[in-house]
Scaffold this motif. Structure first.
Motif, PDB file in Angstrom:
ATOM      1  N   SER A   1       0.680  -1.285  -0.151  1.00 52.54           N
ATOM      2  CA  SER A   1       0.054  -0.074  -0.033  1.00 52.54           C
ATOM      3  C   SER A   1       0.875   1.315  -0.026  1.00 52.54           C
ATOM      4  CB  SER A   1      -0.790  -0.185   1.169  1.00 52.54           C
ATOM      5  OG  SER A   1      -1.471   1.214   1.250  1.00 52.54           O
TER       6      SER A   1
ATOM      7  N   GLU B   1      -2.994   5.072  -3.804  1.00 54.84           N
ATOM      8  CA  GLU B   1      -4.412   4.772  -3.807  1.00 54.84           C
ATOM      9  C   GLU B   1      -4.639   3.683  -4.802  1.00 54.84           C
ATOM     10  OE1 GLU B   1      -8.553   5.299  -3.839  1.00 54.84           O
ATOM     11  OE2 GLU B   1      -6.916   6.269  -2.520  1.00 54.84           O
TER      12      GLU B   1
ATOM     13  N   SER C   1      -4.600   0.739  -2.357  1.00 55.75           N
ATOM     14  CA  SER C   1      -4.909   0.988  -0.983  1.00 55.75           C
ATOM     15  C   SER C   1      -6.714   0.656  -1.131  1.00 55.75           C
ATOM     16  CB  SER C   1      -4.781   2.198  -0.568  1.00 55.75           C
ATOM     17  OG  SER C   1      -3.315   2.415  -0.422  1.00 55.75           O
ATOM     18  N   SER C   2      -7.279   1.198  -2.208  1.00 59.70           N
ATOM     19  CA  SER C   2      -8.621   1.246  -2.429  1.00 59.70           C
ATOM     20  C   SER C   2      -8.997  -0.351  -2.521  1.00 59.70           C
ATOM     21  CB  SER C   2      -9.147   1.986  -3.656  1.00 59.70           C
ATOM     22  OG  SER C   2      -8.405   1.404  -4.803  1.00 59.70           O
TER      23      SER C   2
ATOM     24  N   ILE D   1      -8.827  -1.783   1.087  1.00 50.45           N
ATOM     25  CA  ILE D   1     -10.087  -1.429   1.888  1.00 50.45           C
ATOM     26  C   ILE D   1     -11.278  -2.224   1.386  1.00 50.45           C
ATOM     27  CG2 ILE D   1     -11.594   0.659   2.269  1.00 50.45           C
ATOM     28  CD1 ILE D   1      -9.028   0.749   3.774  1.00 50.45           C
TER      29      ILE D   1
ATOM     30  N   LEU E   1      -4.948   7.315   4.694  1.00 46.70           N
ATOM     31  CA  LEU E   1      -6.050   6.535   4.854  1.00 46.70           C
ATOM     32  C   LEU E   1      -6.610   6.434   6.041  1.00 46.70           C
ATOM     33  CD1 LEU E   1      -4.437   3.202   3.331  1.00 46.70           C
ATOM     34  CD2 LEU E   1      -5.811   4.607   1.932  1.00 46.70           C
TER      35      LEU E   1
ATOM     36  N   GLU F   1     -10.615   6.536   5.658  1.00 45.55           N
ATOM     37  CA  GLU F   1     -11.164   5.203   5.211  1.00 45.55           C
ATOM     38  C   GLU F   1     -11.120   4.308   6.444  1.00 45.55           C
ATOM     39  OE1 GLU F   1     -12.500   4.698   2.368  1.00 45.55           O
ATOM     40  OE2 GLU F   1     -12.373   6.956   2.152  1.00 45.55           O
TER      41      GLU F   1
END
Length: 673
Positions: A451, A456, A459-460, A463, A561, A564
C-alpha cells in the motif's frame, strides 16, 4: 594418599557417574600426589589397559585417568611409550567409548611430544580410515529392521521400496563400523600437534579426508569436516611457524574452500554446523584480507544464508562467524559479491529441504531492505520470480517468508515489481486468510508495504477486501451447525467422537509422515509432507476477517487512509458482536491487540467517535475464559489509557456503562485525589 585405591575403584566402576567422579577427583588431587603415588596410579592404569580380560569400563576409566596423568611432572618416558601402544590397541576395541577415549589420549600425547606420535601411528590410522570407508553388506537382522522402518514410512509400494532400500536407510543414518572413531583419533592428534602438523599435510592425506566429505553417511561427513577444522587450525597466525616454511593449508586453499562450500549447503544440520566450524577456522587463520577475498565468492553466500537457517545451533554459530569475519564490512562484502550471492540464494530457493527454502526467502528479503538498491536492481526480476515460486510452496513457513520478502521488494523496487502484482495480489490474499495466524500477520505486514509503494492504486482494493471480509462473516458457520456430525449419545470420559472417527477407509493404506529425514521430501509441487496442500483445510470466513483486522492496523499508519480506516470501525464492532462460533475468542484477541494500533495510527480525531462502539468487544474479552484474549483486552485498555488519557477513557466508559468501571479500575493505576 589413603583414598588412592578408592579413586582407582571409582575409575574402574561399571557405572558412568562413578567413573566421571573418579576422573574429577583425580584432576583435583593430582597436584597433591607424590611421585610414588603417581607411579602407583600409572601402574594401575597400565595393568587395566594391558589385561585382555579387563572389562571395557575399566579400560575407559584408565584412559580417562591417563589424560590427567599426562600433565604430571613425574611422568616417565616408559609410561608414555606403553600408554601410546595401549591406545593404539584400543583403537580397534569393540566398544566405541573406549576407542574415542584412546583417540583423545593420543591427542594429548601429541600435544606433549609433537608430531612424533603421528608419525608412529600414521600408517595404522590412515589404513583404519581407508578400510572402513566402505560398509559391509547389510546383514539379515538389519534387513528386517530396515523393512520395519520402511513400513512405518509407508513405502511398502514396490516403486517406493526401490528408493528406500535397506542399504540406503542404514548407509545414510546408521553408524559406519569404526570409521568415525578412526577419524576422531586423527582429529585429536592433529589438534594436539597444532602448527607442528603443517609439514605432514600431504596431498595423499587431503585426498583421503576429502573423500569422507562426499561420503553417503552423514556422520562420516560431519566427522570429516571436524578433521578439516583441525587441519586448517594448524595454520598458525602467531608466528610460531618459520617464514621460510610453506603453508600447506593455503597451498590447498581452493580445494578446502570448495569442500567447505559443499558442507555449508549440506542437507543435514549437523554437517552444516561442522562445516561452519571448519570455515571459521579456515578464514580466521588467514591474516591477509587479500587472500581471504580469494575465497569469499564461494564461501560468503553460504555463510550469509546460514545466518537464517532454521537449526538454532547453525544459525547462532553462523551469525557469530559473520561478526568475526566480516565485522563492519558485511554490507560492503555482499555488494562486492552480489552476483554470487544472488545466484546462490535463487539456487537455494529451489532446494529440496523446506528449511533451506525458508532461509533463502529470508535472505532475499534482507537483500531488498539492507543492501544498496543500485547493487540489487539488476537482479530484482530474477529474485521476484524465485519468490513467486516459493509463495506457492507446500510448506507454510516458506510461503510466509516469501510473502514478507515480496513485501520488502515491492516497497524498495515498486516499478520493477509492478508487472508481478497481478500474480502476487491473489497470493497475498491467500496468506491473509491462511490457517496459521503468523502467516496472516505476515501477509498483513506485506500488504501494508504494498500500500505504501503504490498508494491509492492498491489501497482502495485493500479497503474493499476488508469490507468484503466483514460482510463474509455472515457465512461463518456457528458451532451448533459445524458439529452436526458428532454422536448424540453421552461422550466417553467427556470426549466427543466424530461419526467417522472409526471409518476404516480414513485410517488404512495411507502414507505416514514424520519430521525425520527418511520421510518423503516436502518439495515444491509434490504431494506429501505434513504441510502439503491436501492437508490444509479450506479457510473459514473468520480467518480472512482476522487477517483483515491485522491489515487495518498496518493501513492505519498511512495518514492518507485515516478517514477510510476510521469508517471501518463500526463494521468491525458489529463483526465482533457475533460469538456463536468457537474461534470468536481468537478474533477478539486480534481486535484487542490492533485497536490501540489503529487508534494511534489514525489519530484521536477519527478514533474517538467510534470508541464506545468497541467497548462491548473489549470488556467481553476482559471477562472471558480464554487467557490470551483476556490478556489482550487488559493490554488494550492500558494502551488506550496512555493514548487518550486515563481520565478521558474512564469518563467514556462511565458514560457507556458505569458497571464496567470496576473492571477498568482493576487494570488502570489508582486515580490520585
Amino acid at each position: 594418599m589413603d583414598n588412592l585405591p578408592e579413586m582407582v575403584e571409582l575409575l574402574h566402576s561399571t557405572k558412568k557417574l562413578e567413573r566421571d567422579r573418579g576422573a574429577s577427583q583425580l584432576q583435583i588431587k593430582l597436584p597433591e600426589l607424590s611421585g610414588q603415588e603417581i607411579d602407583m596410579l600409572q601402574g594401575a592404569v597400565m595393568r587395566a589397559l594391558k589385561d585382555t580380560e579387563s572389562p571395557w569400563e575399566a579400560r575407559q576409566g584408565s584412559l580417562m585417568a591417563s589424560k590427567h596423568l599426562l600433565v604430571s611432572p613425574h611422568l616417565t618416558d616408559q609410561f608414555q611409550e606403553e600408554l601410546r601402544d595401549s591406545c593404539v590397541s584400543c583403537l580397534s576395541h569393540e566398544e566405541a567409548r573406549v576407542r574415542f577415549e584412546a583417540g583423545e589420549v593420543l591427542g594429548e600425547l601429541s600435544r606433549k611430544s609433537g608430531a612424533d606420535v603421528y608419525l608412529t601411528i600414521k600408517s595404522l590410522v590412515l589404513d583404519g580410515v581407508k578400510t572402513n570407508l566402505e560398509r559391509l553388506p547389510v546383514d539379515g537382522q538389519e534387513q528386517k529392521e530396515a523393512h520395519k522402518l520402511a513400513e512405518k514410512l509407508g513405502v511398502d509400494d514396490p516403486g517406493m521400496m526401490a528408493v528406500y532400500k535397506a542399504e540406503q536407510i542404514f548407509h545414510d543414518t546408521a553408524g559406519w563400523q569404526h570409521l568415525e572413531t578412526w577419524m576422531k583419533c586423527l582429529q585429536f592428534v592433529v589438534e594436539g600437534c597444532g602448527a607442528k602438523f603443517l609439514p605432514h599435510i600431504t596431498q595423499e592425506l587431503l585426498d583421503l579426508i576429502f573423500s569422507t566429505l562426499t561420503h553417503t553417511n552423514r556422520f562420516v561427513r560431519e566427522t570429516g569436516y571436524y578433521v578439516c577444522a583441525a587441519l586448517v587450525g594448524c595454520n598458525d597466525t602467531k608466528g610460531s611457524i618459520p617464514d621460510e616454511q610453506p603453508n600447506s593449508v593455503l597451498q590447498h586453499g581452493q580445494e578446502f574452500a570448495s569442500h567447505l562450500a559443499d558442507g555449508l549447503a549440506d542437507n543435514w544440520s549437523q554437517v552444516r554446523l561442522a562445516s561452519s566450524v571448519a570455515t571459521r577456522e579456515f578464514l580466521s587463520n588467514i591474516q591477509s584480507l587479500d587472500v581471504q577475498k580469494q575465497y569469499f565468492g564461494l564461501l560468503l553466500p553460504r555463510m550469509c544464508l546460514n545466518r537464517y537457517y532454521v537449526a538454532e545451533g547453525v544459525k547462532i554459530y553462523s551469525q557469530e562467524t559473520w561478526r568475526q569475519i566480516a565485522g563492519e564490512r558485511g554490507k560492503e562484502l555482499v555488494e562486492q559479491h552480489i552476483k554470487e550471492v544472488v545466484d546462490f540464494y535463487i539456487l537455494q530457493s529451489d532446494a529440496d529441504n523446506h528449511a533451506v527454502r525458508e532461509a533463502a526467502c529470508a535472505c532475499i528479503a534482507e537483500l531488498g531492505s539492507k543492501i544498496d538498491k543500485e547493487s540489487v536492481r539488476p537482479y530484482v526480476q530474477r529474485l521476484l520470480e524465485a519468490l513467486l515460486i516459493c509463495f506457492q510452496d507446500d510448506s507454510w513457513p516458506v510461503r510466509d517468508a516469501a510473502c514478507v520478502a515480496c513485501g520488502n521488494f515491492i516497497l524498495c523496487f515498486p516499478e520493477e515489481s509492478r508487472e508481478c502484482m497481478e500474480k502476487l495480489l491473489p497470493l497475498f490474499y491467500g496468506n491473509l486468510q491462511d490457517n496459521i495466524f503468523s502467516v496472516r500477520q505476515g501477509a498483513a505486514v506485506a500488504l501494508g508495504k504494498v500500500s505504501k509503494a503504490y498508494g491509492e492504486e492498491i489501497s482502495s482494493k485493500l479497503i474493499t477486501k476488508i469490507k468484503e471480509s466483514f460482510e463474509g462473516m455472515k457465512d461463518q458457520e456457528s458451532s451448533d451447525k459445524k458439529f452436526v456430525g458428532l454422536e448424540n449419545r453421552p461422550a466417553t470420559f467427556g470426549v466427543v467422537k466424530s461419526l467417522r472417527d472409526n471409518d476404516v477407509e480414513l485410517h488404512s493404506n495411507k502414507q505416514m509422515y514424520s519430521c525425520g529425514s527418511l520421510a518423503p521430501k516436502m518439495g515444491r509441487g509434490r504431494e506429501g509432507g505434513c504441510m502439503d496442500h491436501k492437508f490444509r483445510r479450506p479457510s473459514e470466513p473468520w480467518e480472512l476477517c482476522d487477517g483483515c483486522i491485522d491489515l487495518m492496523g498496518e493501513l492505519s499508519s498511512n495518514s492518507q487512509l485515516s478517514q477510510e480506516v476510521a469508517k471501518l470501525l463500526p463494521e468491525l464492532a458489529k463483526v465482533l458482536m457475533r460469538r456463536d462460533y468457537a474461534q470468536h475468542v481468537v478474533l477478539l484477541e486480534t481486535a484487542c491487540l490492533q485497536i490501540p494500533v489503529i487508534g494511534t495510527g489514525i489519530g484521536k480525531r477519527y478514533f474517538k467517535p467510534h470508541l464506545e462502539g468497541l467497548f462491548d468487544a473489549i470488556f467481553h474479552s476482559l471477562s472471558c475464559d480464554n487467557a490470551l484474549t483476556k490478556a489482550a483486552a487488559s493490554t488494550c485498555l492500558s494502551k488506550l489509557a496512555s493514548f487518550l488519557g486515563p481520565n478521558i477513557l474512564r469518563g467514556r466508559v462511565e458514560g457507556y456503562d458505569p458497571h464496567l468501571l470496576d473492571q477498568l479500575d482493576s487494570i488502570l493505576p489508582p486515580m490520585p485525589y
